[in-house]
Design a protein around this motif. Structure first.
Motif, PDB file in Angstrom:
ATOM      1  N   ASN A 179      80.603  57.534  13.643  1.00 44.57           N
ATOM      2  CA  ASN A 179      79.775  56.726  12.642  1.00 44.57           C
ATOM      3  C   ASN A 179      80.718  56.959  11.156  1.00 44.57           C
ATOM      4  O   ASN A 179      80.168  56.600  10.075  1.00 44.57           O
ATOM      5  CB  ASN A 179      78.329  57.423  12.371  1.00 44.57           C
ATOM      6  CG  ASN A 179      78.327  58.895  12.112  1.00 44.57           C
ATOM      7  OD1 ASN A 179      79.244  59.594  12.156  1.00 44.57           O
ATOM      8  ND2 ASN A 179      77.205  59.359  11.569  1.00 44.57           N
ATOM      9  N   VAL A 191      78.056  50.829   6.119  1.00 43.23           N
ATOM     10  CA  VAL A 191      76.731  50.939   6.132  1.00 43.23           C
ATOM     11  C   VAL A 191      75.871  50.289   7.125  1.00 43.23           C
ATOM     12  O   VAL A 191      74.986  51.010   7.982  1.00 43.23           O
ATOM     13  CB  VAL A 191      76.172  50.159   4.747  1.00 43.23           C
ATOM     14  CG1 VAL A 191      74.694  50.327   4.687  1.00 43.23           C
ATOM     15  CG2 VAL A 191      76.664  51.108   3.735  1.00 43.23           C
ATOM     16  N   ARG A 229      76.442  52.454  10.389  1.00 44.12           N
ATOM     17  CA  ARG A 229      75.687  53.769  10.528  1.00 44.12           C
ATOM     18  C   ARG A 229      74.094  53.439  10.685  1.00 44.12           C
ATOM     19  O   ARG A 229      73.620  54.375  11.247  1.00 44.12           O
ATOM     20  CB  ARG A 229      75.767  54.592   9.254  1.00 44.12           C
ATOM     21  CG  ARG A 229      77.116  55.051   9.007  1.00 44.12           C
ATOM     22  CD  ARG A 229      77.268  55.898   7.635  1.00 44.12           C
ATOM     23  NE  ARG A 229      78.645  56.285   7.623  1.00 44.12           N
ATOM     24  CZ  ARG A 229      79.451  56.384   6.479  1.00 44.12           C
ATOM     25  NH1 ARG A 229      78.764  56.081   5.273  1.00 44.12           N
ATOM     26  NH2 ARG A 229      80.770  56.749   6.336  1.00 44.12           N
ATOM     27  N   ARG A 230      73.885  52.120  10.609  1.00 42.87           N
ATOM     28  CA  ARG A 230      72.367  51.936  10.829  1.00 42.87           C
ATOM     29  C   ARG A 230      72.315  52.056  12.517  1.00 42.87           C
ATOM     30  O   ARG A 230      71.056  52.281  13.071  1.00 42.87           O
ATOM     31  CB  ARG A 230      71.990  50.656  10.121  1.00 42.87           C
ATOM     32  CG  ARG A 230      70.883  50.478   9.638  1.00 42.87           C
ATOM     33  CD  ARG A 230      70.526  49.134   9.238  1.00 42.87           C
ATOM     34  NE  ARG A 230      69.188  48.822   9.543  1.00 42.87           N
ATOM     35  CZ  ARG A 230      68.668  47.703   9.188  1.00 42.87           C
ATOM     36  NH1 ARG A 230      69.186  46.831   8.375  1.00 42.87           N
ATOM     37  NH2 ARG A 230      67.565  47.277   9.590  1.00 42.87           N
ATOM     38  N   HIS A 258      66.360  50.336   4.020  1.00 44.82           N
ATOM     39  CA  HIS A 258      66.849  49.068   4.673  1.00 44.82           C
ATOM     40  C   HIS A 258      65.962  47.902   4.318  1.00 44.82           C
ATOM     41  O   HIS A 258      65.990  46.982   4.919  1.00 44.82           O
ATOM     42  CB  HIS A 258      67.209  49.253   6.300  1.00 44.82           C
ATOM     43  CG  HIS A 258      68.055  50.348   6.682  1.00 44.82           C
ATOM     44  ND1 HIS A 258      67.692  51.180   7.418  1.00 44.82           N
ATOM     45  CD2 HIS A 258      69.292  50.315   5.835  1.00 44.82           C
ATOM     46  CE1 HIS A 258      69.044  51.897   7.813  1.00 44.82           C
ATOM     47  NE2 HIS A 258      69.845  51.596   6.970  1.00 44.82           N
ATOM     48  N   VAL A 288      65.286  54.676  12.189  1.00 42.78           N
ATOM     49  CA  VAL A 288      65.919  53.478  11.752  1.00 42.78           C
ATOM     50  C   VAL A 288      66.319  52.708  12.903  1.00 42.78           C
ATOM     51  O   VAL A 288      67.003  51.715  12.892  1.00 42.78           O
ATOM     52  CB  VAL A 288      67.464  54.121  11.156  1.00 42.78           C
ATOM     53  CG1 VAL A 288      68.277  52.900  10.752  1.00 42.78           C
ATOM     54  CG2 VAL A 288      67.142  55.061  10.001  1.00 42.78           C
TER      55      VAL A 288
END
Ligand SMILES: Nc1ncnc2c1ncn2[C@@H]1O[C@H](COP(=O)(O)OP(=O)(O)OP(=O)(O)O)[C@@H](O)[C@H]1O
Ligand SMILES: [Mg+2]
Lengths: 320, 252
Positions: free
Chosen positions: B52, B82, B85-86, B113, B165
Motif C-alpha cells: 500500500n 489514495v 490504499r482504498r 471517501h 472502506v
C-alpha cells in the motif's frame, strides 16, 4: 520520600554484602544534602510567589481608592477619558474597547497565518525548507518591540495612509498588523510542537484508509493537537493584550471609542506608558492608571485560566 | 490456480543506502491468506508496507522491481496512491484507533471517501463491526471514546475501520501480537471468515497461527525470501534447511 529513601537504603544493603560504617555515613551525608537542596528550592519558589503577590497587592492598594471616589459606573461605562482636563473624566471604556479592537484585529490576522505556518512546517515542508524557515521565525521574537513600533511607524503607517486614503495612518489596523507579526512566533512554535507530537501512527492509520493528506491533517492531526494549538492562540493573545511600546507608537494615541479599524485608538497598556510620567503620585489620575494595571492583570489571569482549562479538559478526554 | 491479486517481481527496498529487501518474488492468489514469517528484523513489515506504498512516508526509501496489483504496477507514476490504499487496507501491529468515538473511527474511511448520509454511515458501521465480531460488545456505547476499549477490542475496531472502506486486500502486520489468547482466537476466526471476501497478507511471529489460518506461507530471512510454499508443505516438508530449522524452532 521517606519510603523511597528506605527502599534505596535496602537496595544498597542488599548489594553490599558487608555494610560498613563508611557506607552508612555517606548515606546520611546524602540525606543532609537532599534536605538542604529541598529547602533552597522551596525558598526560591516562595520568593518568586511572594513577589507576584506583592505586585498584585501593591497594584490593588494603589488602585482601590478611585473605585469609591469616582465610582464604578463612570469608570467602566463612561466614554470620556480626560484625566487631566478641568472637569476630569475617568471613563475607561474607550481604552478597554481600544485594547479589544486591536487584539481582536491581531488575532484575526495572526491565527490563520500562524496555524497555517505551523501546519506547513510540521506536515508539508521538506526538511531543508523548515530548517531555513524556523530560525527566521525565531528571529521575529528576538526583535525588541520598539523596533516593531519603529517599523510600523515608518513603513506600515505611510502605506496605510496611501492605500486607504487616510489623513492619519496611525490606526487600529496598523496596530493589529504589528501585533499579529509579534504574536506569530509564539503561535507558530507552540502549535508546531503540538502538531509534531501527534503520533505518527494516527497519520499512518488515516492514510492507510485512503484518506488524502489534507483530510488526514484536518480531521486527525489538527484535532489531536487541538489543546496545544488553543494554548498557543491564547498565549499569543496574552502577548497582544500586554504589548505596550509598539502599539503606543502606531495606533495614534486617541482615547476615543473607535468605530472602524481605520480609526486611531489608545489601548490600556499604551495609556499607562504614555501618562504615568505626568501624574502626581497619589492623585486620582495616578490611581486610575493603577486601576488599569489591575484590569490588565485580571485579563491576563483569565486568559491563562482559559488556557489551562483547555489543556486540562483535553487531557482528561484523552486519559479515558 | 486462482487469479493473482498481488504479485511482486524481484522487488528490492532501500532505506537510504541500506538495502532491506533483496529481489523478492511472490504471488498472492485471490481469496487466499498468505502468511509472512521470519525472525525479527528480517523485513516482513517492510515488505508488507510495499503493497500500500506506506514506505513512501519514510523519507529516502527507494524501490526497484515490480509490485503488481491486478497486473498494474503500483509504483508506476500514473498510480493514485489514495485510490490504491482504498483498495488495499492495512491493520497495524500497534493498535492505533483515533482519539475519537468508536462510531467516528469506523466511519472515518467512508467519510473520507465522501459518504455523509447518517443512515448510510450507520449501516456501514454496524456491518463492519459485526464483521469484526465487535458489534455485540460495543453496540450500546458507540459514541464513547475508542480509547475506552481494551487492547483486543481496539484491534478489532481497527479491523472494522479497515473493513468499512471495503478494500479488496487486507494487509495485517502482527494483528494479534499484543493480545491475549481469547482475543487472538477471535481475530483468527475473523480472518478465516474474511477470507471468503478478501485477500489477506498477514505477518505473524506465531507459527501455529500461520499454520492455522494461512494457505501459503513465506519465510523471510535477512531481507530475502527463502521459501514460499503451501502452508501444509511448509510446516511438514520444507525444501530449505533454514526454513526447516526455523519452523521446528531450532533457531530464533
Ligand atoms: N524506517 C526505517 N528506516 C531505516 N531502516 C528501517 C526502517 N524500518 C525498518 N528498517 C530496517 O529494515 C529492516 C527490516 O525491518 P522490518 O521492520 O521490516 O522487520 P520485521 O521483519 O517486520 O521485524 P519485526 O518482526 O521485529 O517486526 C531492519 O533491519 C530495520 O532496521
Ligand atoms: Mg514488523
Amino acid at each position: 520520600m521517606a519510603a523511597q529513601f528506605l527502599s534505596q537504603l535496602k537496595f544498597k544493603f542488599a548489594r553490599e554484602s558487608s555494610p560498613d560504617v563508611f557506607l552508612e555515613s555517606s548515606i546520611r551525608g546524602k540525606q543532609g544534602w537532599d534536605k538542604i537542596w529541598e529547602k533552597c528550592l522551596a525558598l526560591i519558589s516562595l520568593f518568586s510567589v511572594s513577589i507576584v503577590f506583592s505586585i498584585i497587592l501593591f497594584l490593588v492598594i494603589e488602585a482601590l481608592p478611585i473605585l469609591s471616589k469616582v465610582g464604578f459606573k463612570e469608570l467602566f461605562f463612561s466614554d470620556r477619558w480626560q484625566p487631566t482636563s478641568e472637569v476630569a473624566g475617568f471613563g475607561m471604556l474607550p481604552l478597554i474597547l481600544g485594547s479589544i479592537w486591536v487584539t481582536v484585529g491581531a488575532l484575526v490576522l495572526t491565527v490563520p497565518l500562524g496555524i497555517g505556518c505551523a501546519i506547513y512546517l510540521s506536515e508539508v515542508a521538506p526538511i531543508r525548507m523548515s530548517l531555513m524557515l524556523k530560525p527566521a521565525i525565531e528571529l521575529l521574537s528576538a526583535i525588541p518591540s520598539v523596533v516593531y513600533g519603529f517599523f510600523g511607524l515608518v513603513v506600515v503607517v505611510p502605506l496605510a495612509e496611501k492605500f486607504f486614503h487616510l489623513p492619519v495612518g496611525q490606526s487600529i489596523m496598523v496596530g493589529s498588523f504589528i501585533l499579529a507579526i509579534m504574536a506569530l512566533p509564539t503561535i507558530i512554535s507552540i502549535s508546531e510542537d503540538a502538531l509534531k507530537s501527534v503520533p505518527k501512527s494516527f497519520r499512518e492509520a488515516s492514510l492507510a484508509l485512503g484518506a488524502t493528506r489534507w483530510h488526514t491533517i484536518s480531521r486527525v492531526v489538527v484535532p489531536a493537537a487541538f489543546s496545544g494549538i488553543a494554548t498557543s492562540v491564547i498565549l499569543g493573545m496574552g502577548r497582544a493584550v500586554g504589548e505596550t511600546m509598539a502599539v503606543l507608537m502606531v495606533t495614534g494615541n486617541a482615547a476615543v471609542i473607535p468605530h472602524s479599524f481605520l480609526e486611531p485608538v489608545r489601548t490600556l497598556t499604551a495609556t499607562i506608558a504614555a501618562e504615568m510620567g505626568e501624574t502626581a503620585q497619589g492623585g486620582l489620575h495616578y490611581q486610575s492608571l493603577f486601576l488599569i494595571g489591575v484590569l490588565l492583570l485580571i485579563i491576563t489571569m483569565i486568559l491563562n485560566g482559559i488556557a489551562s482549562f483547555i489543556v486540562q479538559r483535553v487531557h482528561q478526554k484523552n486519559a479515558v | 490456480m486462482n487469479t493473482l491479486v498481488l504479485q511482486t517481481q524481484k522487488v528490492s527496498l532501500f532505506y537510504g543506502e541500506r538495502q532491506a529487501l533483496f529481489d523478492i518474488s511472490l504471488d498472492v492468489p485471490k481469496h487466499s491468506v498468505v502468511a509472512l514469517i521470519g525472525p525479527s528484523g528480517c523485513g516482513k513489515t517492510s515488505y508488507l508496507r510495499l503493497f500500500n506504498r506506506m514506505n513512501d512516508l519514510i523519507s529516502n526509501t527507494s524501490v526497484t522491481g515490480g509490485v503488481y496489483f491486478h497486473d498494474q504496477n503500483i509504483y508506476a507514476k500514473s498510480v493514485d496512491v489514495v485510490k490504491l490504499r482504498r483498495k488495499i487496507g492495512m491493520v497495524f501491529q500497534k493498535t492505533n484507533p483515533f482519539p475519537k468515538s468508536m462510531f467516528d473511527n469506523v466511519a472515518y474511511g467512508p467519510r473520507a471517501h465522501g459518504v455523509f448520509y447518517k443512515n448510510k454511515l450507520q449501516e456501514i458501521v454496524e456491518r463492519s463491526l459485526k464483521q469484526a465480531a465487535l458489534w455485540d460488545e460495543v453496540k450500546d456505547h458507540l459514541y464513547e471514546s475508542a480509547l475506552t476499549l481494551s487492547g483486543g477490542q481496539q484491534q478489532r475496531l481497527c479491523i472494522a475501520r479497515t473493513l468499512a472502506v471495503e478494500p479488496e486486500v487486507i494487509l495485517m502486520d502482527e494483528p494479534a501480537s499484543a493480545l491475549d489468547p481469547i482475543s487472538t482466537q477471535k481475530i483468527e476466526e475473523l480472518i478465516l471468515q474474511l477470507k471468503q471476501k478478501y485477500t489477506i497478507v498477514i505477518v505473524t511471529h506465531n507459527l501455529q497461527q500461520a499454520a492455522r489460518i494461512s494457505d501459503y506461507t513465506a519465510f523471510f530471512y535477512l531481507g530475502e525470501m527463502i521459501e514460499c510454499e503451501k502452508t501444509e508443505v511448509m510446516f511438514t516438508n520444507p525444501k530449505m534447511k533454514r526454513t526447516q530449522d526455523y519452523v521446528t524452532g531450532r533457531f530464533g
